[in-house]
Structure formats: structure tokens, C-alpha cells
Design an enzyme around this catalytic site. Structure first.
Site, mmCIF file in Angstrom:
data_model
loop_
_atom_site.group_PDB
_atom_site.id
_atom_site.type_symbol
_atom_site.label_atom_id
_atom_site.label_comp_id
_atom_site.label_asym_id
_atom_site.label_seq_id
_atom_site.Cartn_x
_atom_site.Cartn_y
_atom_site.Cartn_z
ATOM 1 N N THR A 182 0.523 -1.048 -0.220
ATOM 2 C CA THR A 182 -0.111 0.062 0.219
ATOM 3 C C THR A 182 1.251 1.322 0.177
ATOM 4 O OG1 THR A 182 -0.318 -0.203 2.473
ATOM 5 C CG2 THR A 182 -1.870 -1.226 0.655
ATOM 6 N N THR A 211 1.791 -7.714 11.421
ATOM 7 C CA THR A 211 1.888 -6.344 10.469
ATOM 8 C C THR A 211 1.466 -6.334 9.142
ATOM 9 O OG1 THR A 211 3.957 -6.155 12.002
ATOM 10 C CG2 THR A 211 3.382 -4.582 9.967
ATOM 11 N N GLU A 271 6.464 4.240 7.520
ATOM 12 C CA GLU A 271 5.777 6.351 6.988
ATOM 13 C C GLU A 271 6.755 7.627 7.523
ATOM 14 O OE1 GLU A 271 1.464 4.892 5.233
ATOM 15 O OE2 GLU A 271 1.516 5.903 7.212
ATOM 16 N N ASN A 275 -0.305 10.849 6.240
ATOM 17 C CA ASN A 275 -1.475 10.275 7.103
ATOM 18 C C ASN A 275 -2.083 11.436 6.370
ATOM 19 O OD1 ASN A 275 -0.930 7.818 7.962
ATOM 20 N ND2 ASN A 275 0.596 8.647 8.538
#
Lengths: 405, 405
Positions: B167, B201, B281, B400
Site C-alpha cells: 500500500t 503487522t 511511513e 497520513n
């Protein structure tokens, strides 16, 4: 007892203003001076003195197991539920400073006692700033002399005290409320980061001229903080120094009923907490998270705080994205009882998810404004709670990575 | 049993490489195709098939109470501890999609079963992507046909599968380890945010050609994940879809001892987790938090995770500031037993705080590099644990807040 979440209880309050603070109630003097603890030369030392006739006091302190020296000291002196003065400094937390740090706090209280001709056991001490550094005691003691000379019962003196405790706060935060019977409650608070009071948000001093004894004051303070300071959660960071003190002078000569007293105290506390939320580090959204239908009130608080601390929720809200899936994820990972098939989520009045199904496209929720109202329905029981938080912005990262505090 | 934290166990491993993955062990085919679930046209559907002769399998799943439809399905089929195939999609989590979402998962398994001429109960399903949206089932089913046609036992096919589950990951993550006796373990993992597996995870599929029965595989997987996936905590965000599956073909004909098998499985899992940390991230620092001297191992994990999730610690490290006071604050607010007078903190080999006292100026700890090693000494008992995390950077906030995921 009327203690509905964090909403100000306005019923018995005729006046609520942010123009006055600890010197609003009769019987109190205050001062805020520049002692040179901060290199910037800004105000950094505050003194609040209760001139009586009463001297009842109560305090609630951080639940962090690493407690700063001034917290250990103030907890000790508060056992008597009696205080004559509070001395507060910014520019250093005096936390993780060992026995030497405790001696510094003791010496600070002794200095205030000497100057005011009272006992050190009647003096509470609060500190805020960087953890792990000793305080410059010479400057601090000279500052106490300066502050004692500046003590006044004026609004200006109260504002100076509220200003002298600021660290990364952008403005002083005060509130004052008067009951129709003629007594009042006033206070200040500081705090902008490391904010998940449990108990208490950094430093707050509240005064009242109502006639209240120490035990009643303690009970009222605990009832109030549980619904106000404890329901703000900016970053989960329960600090080493969190302290809320309340001092009662009795100077109004009026002894209010317990319910009325808690209501006015809660009105002031809730208003101070609202100001903390609005001035939190990097805040661009003021977020209210209400959880309804939990099995218990404790479960409702647990769910609301898990959502409040969730970085994925906080960054989505910073981006004005009503990404309710992240809220559902945070609800599910909380330690409270949750049934995903009964779960519902509404943002700013628009129900996006209900009974485990999508109810509307998320684009229907408008997050362009500063205020965000999230309501989570668990549909399991009667437990409810509201927690206040803020978003996670570039400003928060910038403030906390570029500067030591 | 050798399971020392998250460190790769190299003892019985002769080869550990990231060039191979699920098709490394004998008996497995894989494929990764573009089914059009992602609007970008990137690979978004993966298939892993166990050609036997054995078909033992085990899985661990998210502890989140809000579980995606594919998690509910896969938990159900794994009761038999037997799997023939795993189908995975990115581009949609199929979480919070109600009964319709579960039917979509069921239909996906049925489609795979039909194409491979097996039973749907032999097919696990994994999904990842945005929560709350239904999957485009027509495209997904056509993708299954495409993937079945592309199945191969090559390294390239394994890499395609590892790529199709990405992703916000910036690169596919694989690992493969071979035991000197001739059997091997390989796998892939995806995940970059919403990372605090407990269990697992996001998505990971591990294969082995060792001869292991279902119960032994289940026990080995649980022992391994508890020390690897469960000890990575990027943002506290236990996802709705976290899944780790292990499939054993037995194609090597070799039945290893339990200790050797767990050691090689742990080596692969630890290497996959290390890759998750490195690709999280916004990561600019790869942080290892070791807690020694806790009363119990559980206490050590609690302290390490509280520090790992603390935004004030994470932003300080992003700013390369060895602000150990924030670490002390986070240690103190954890739910584990802590004595501030025995506490010690070292960063990158420099002890800054010991027995409740400052030991050295924090400027002595060099945080200019990407790796940060924090060691917290509680001096209370023998409990120890290491948790991996990352810093909180502008990149994390940007990823995010600006994109929905």
C-alpha cells in the site's frame, strides 16, 4: 452533583470571564516576575498568597511514577490540607534531579516562608520546563524577594502570575466565575504539550473566597478534575510535574453548598481546560470525542482516550479528512468492550457508520472548520464520556523536534 | 528455545537473503497481478499456492476488536490448520463492511477454490487498504483468473506477490533462510503505517518446505510472532486486518526439530520486521528500545512500547535531540512497575541518567545517524525486552494527512 463531562456548568454562575484569575476571589495576592531562570528574560517566577482568614487547600498531582521534586514536596505539605502560599517557576521542571533537586525545592519553600514570615510547610512549590536540569537557585531566591515585593490583589498581578508560568504556551490562561451569593472561584493554568493529565494538566492554581474546609475542598477538587483536566488528552504525555492546587481564603464569609461549589469550580476548571486545548502545540483542530453507550463510564473514557491519542486519527483530522475507518480501528484496539456490529460513528453531525455498516459517504462530513465533533455510539450500555484533544500537525512535530522542552 | 528478542537467529541458518521469498521453499507457486482494484493500475492481487505434499498451516491475527471480513474468514478456515492457497489484495481492507463484506470475502475464496479445483475452506483471504469501502468484486474475480494463469515457482513470481500487497510501502519486503539440513523458510510482509502488530503487522505470508504438522506449526508461529511482529510498534495502530500466515509443504521431506524450526522461522520473521521498520511511513530514524531489569518480561514490553508510542520522544528523536527527560516521563507513565530512584537511560552507548541522577550532558549522545539505540535500566528484576520503532517526522504527518489510507 452536576458534573456533565467537560461542559462548563453555567447554572449557578452569573459571571464567567477570562479577564480575571487567582486574584478575582477576595483574600488573595499574586505576583509574576522575571527572575532570570529563563534566558529570554521573560517572566518566570510566580507567587500566589492566601491572606485568609481561612487557609484550607487541596491538590491533585500527576499519576506519573517519575515525579518531579516539587510534586513530591507539595504532596507532602498538602497532607495538612492547608497552604499559605504557592511559588511557581517556569524555565526548569526540577524533575529527575535526585536528592539535590528535592533540596532545591525545599530551599525554595524555606525562602518563601522566610520572606512571608510563615512556615515552609505552608508553601507549595510547582516547577515546569526542561526535565533533568538543576534550577539556578541564586536567581530563583532573588526572584522570590522580587515577587514578594510585587504582591498585589489586582487583576494585573493575577495576570502576571499566569504569565510567569508559561513555557510553550502562546498566551496566559485564566478564568473567574462568581456565584450569585457573592463568592467566587478564579484560577490560571499553563500547558501546551506533554498533555494527558491524569491527574492534572501541568500547572494550575485555583483560588476561592468561599468558606470551605480542607476535606470538602479536597473532595470538590477531585470530583472536578476527574471530569475536566482528566478529560483532556493532547498527546498521552502525562507529565512529571502535573499539579492542580486550590486555595480557599473564606474571605467572602459565605459557605456554599457542596453541589454549588463543585458546579462553580467545574465551570472554572472546564474553561481553563478549554483554553489548554485551544493553545496546544501545533493545534489546528479543536476536537471533542464523545463516546455513548459504553458498558461503563470508565469504558467510555478508555475508548475516547484511545481515539484521542491515535496518530492516524489525529493526522487525518489535520488533513480535514473524515476518515472514520481510522476511528473504528482505534475504537477496536482500545481495552474497552466493543462490538463492531453495533458500532456507529458521526463526525460534525453526519452519521457515517452505523450498526457496523457504512451510512453515508465520508465526503458528507465537513471538516473545513477548526472545531471537530466526533460521536461514537457503542450501543452496549449507559456509559458516556467526552474527551478533548487536538490534531497532529506539522506544527506539533516542528515545536517538539526543533526545540528542547 | 532460542528466541532472543527481535535479533535474527543466525545459528542454524546458512543462507539469509532478501532476494527470495515465498517461492524459496520447495512446493510453492505464487503470482502477483494488476486486477484494477487500485486505480493506479499497480499490482494489487497476489496468490500463493501450496502444492504439497503437506498442507499444514497456521495463522495469527489482529487483536483489534474491529476485525475485517477476511480476518474473520481466515480465522474460521484456519481452525483446520490446513491451507491450500492464500489470496491477498491491496486497494481495499474490506473492514467495517458488514455482512456484505463478509460475503465478498467468501465469494473471493469460492472463486479461488473453483479456479484451483480445491475447497473454499482451504483458501485464506487477506485484504489491505482503506477501511470502510466495498471491494470491486468483478475486477477482483477476474484478477483471480489472471493470477491463477500466472502462477509459478520462480523468484520473480514470489516478488510479484510481495509487490502486489503493497500500500504505502515503498518497496516489497521478502526474506528467505535455509537450514544446513536442506529445508528452508521464506516469506513476504507489507505494512508501513497503522503498525503496532499485536498480533501481526498488516499482512505476511511465510512458507516452508519442512515437514511440520499443523499443531507444531501453530505453536512455532506463536512463539515466533510474540518476539518479532509483536515487538514492532510504529504508531500504536493495531490494524483491523493484521494477519501472519505460515504454510508448510513438506516438499523437502525433512522434519526438523522444534527448536531449529523456530530459530529459522524467527530469523525470517525478524528480518521481515526489520524491513517493516526501515520502510515505515516518514521514517528517518530506526529506533531500538531495550528495557532491562524489569520485574517481568511483560513489564519490560509495556515500558518499551509506552516509550515507542510517545510522540514527545519520537519528535525529539526526529530532531536528533537526546532528550532523555521525555524518555523518563514516558517510562514513568507506563503501567509497569518503575522506581525513579533506580532508573537509568543510555542513548547510543552513552549513559545520560543513572540511579535517578543525571550522568552526563545529553550533548554527549550522538544522534546524527539513522540508527538510535536506547537502553532503559529499571534495576528491579530480570525482565528484558527490545521493541523496534521509528521517529515521528513531518513525513509521517504528511503521508497520513494528505492521503487517505
Amino acid at each position: 452533583m452536576t458534573t456533565p463531562g467537560t461542559a462548563p456548568v453555567t447554572a449557578p454562575v452569573t459571571t464567567l470571564t477570562r479577564d480575571r484569575g487567582v486574584t478575582g476571589p477576595k483574600g488573595f495576592k499574586a505576583a509574576g516576575v522575571a527572575a532570570g531562570i529563563k534566558e529570554s528574560g521573560a517572566l518566570d517566577l510566580a507567587l500566589v498568597v492566601n491572606e485568609g482568614p481561612g487557609q484550607a487547600a487541596a491538590g491533585v498531582f500527576t499519576t506519573n511514577q517519575v515525579k518531579a521534586a516539587p510534586v513530591l514536596w507539595s504532596q507532602q505539605v498538602l497532607r495538612e490540607r492547608r497552604l499559605n502560599a504557592v511559588v511557581l517557576n517556569s524555565g526548569g521542571a526540577n524533575a529527575c534531579t535526585g536528592q539535590e533537586g528535592f533540596q532545591d525545592t525545599h530551599a525554595t519553600a524555606e525562602k518563601v516562608a522566610e520572606v512571608l514570615d510563615i512556615g515552609a510547610i505552608e508553601v507549595a512549590v510547582c516547577s515546569t520546563g526542561l526535565i533533568g536540569e538543576r534550577l539556578p537557585m541564586d536567581r530563583l531566591k532573588a526572584g522570590v524577594d522580587l515577587a514578594a515585593g510585587a504582591l498585589a490583589a489586582t487583576d494585573e498581578a493575577g495576570l502576571d502570575a499566569a504569565t510567569a508560568v508559561m513555557t510553550t504556551d502562546t498566551h496566559p490562561k485564566q478564568s473567574w466565575a462568581r456565584h450569585p451569593d457573592g463568592w467566587s472561584v478564579g484560577g490560571f493554568v499553563k500547558g501546551a504539550g506533554m498533555l494527558a493529565p491524569n491527574m492534572a494538566t501541568m500547572l494550575s492554581v485555583i483560588t476561592t473566597d468561599a468558606v470551605v474546609d480542607g476535606d470538602a475542598l479536597d473532595a470538590a477538587l477531585r470530583a472536578t478534575t476527574a471530569k475536566t483536566y482528566d478529560r483532556l488528552d493532547v498527546d498521552g504525555g502525562t507529565s512529571t510535574n502535573d499539579t492542580v492546587l486550590v486555595l480557599a481564603s473564606g474571605a467572602s464569609g459565605i459557605a456554599p453548598g457542596a453541589e454549588d461549589f463543585v458546579a462553580v469550580l467545574t465551570a472554572v476548571a472546564a474553561d481553563l481546560v478549554k483554553q489548554l486545548q485551544g493553545d496546544a502545540e501545533g493545534v489546528t483542530k479543536e476536537i471533542s470525542i464523545t463516546v455513548n453507550g459504553a458498558l461503563t463510564e470508565a469504558d467510555a473514557v478508555t475508548v475516547a482516550k484511545t481515539v484521542a491519542e491515535d496518530n492516524l486519527v489525529k493526522t487525518a483530522l489535520f488533513g480535514s479528512d473524515p476518515n472514520w475507518g481510522r476511528i473504528a480501528m482505534a475504537v477496536g484496539r482500545s481495552q474497552a468492550t466493543v462490538d463492531q456490529h453495533r458500532l456507529g460513528i458521526a463526525i460534525n453531525g453526519v452519521t457515517l457508520f452505523t450498526d457496523g455498516h457504512r451510512a453515508a459517504d465520508r465526503s458528507g462530513a465537513d471538516l473545513s472548520g477548526r472545531d471537530v465533533d466526533i460521536v461514537i455510539e457503542l450501543n452496549l450500555g449507559d456509559g458516556a464520556a467526552t474527551v478533548l484533544t487536538t490534531d497532529l500537525s506539522h506544527g506539533y512535530v516542528e515545536e517538539n523536534s526543533a526545540y528542547s522542552s
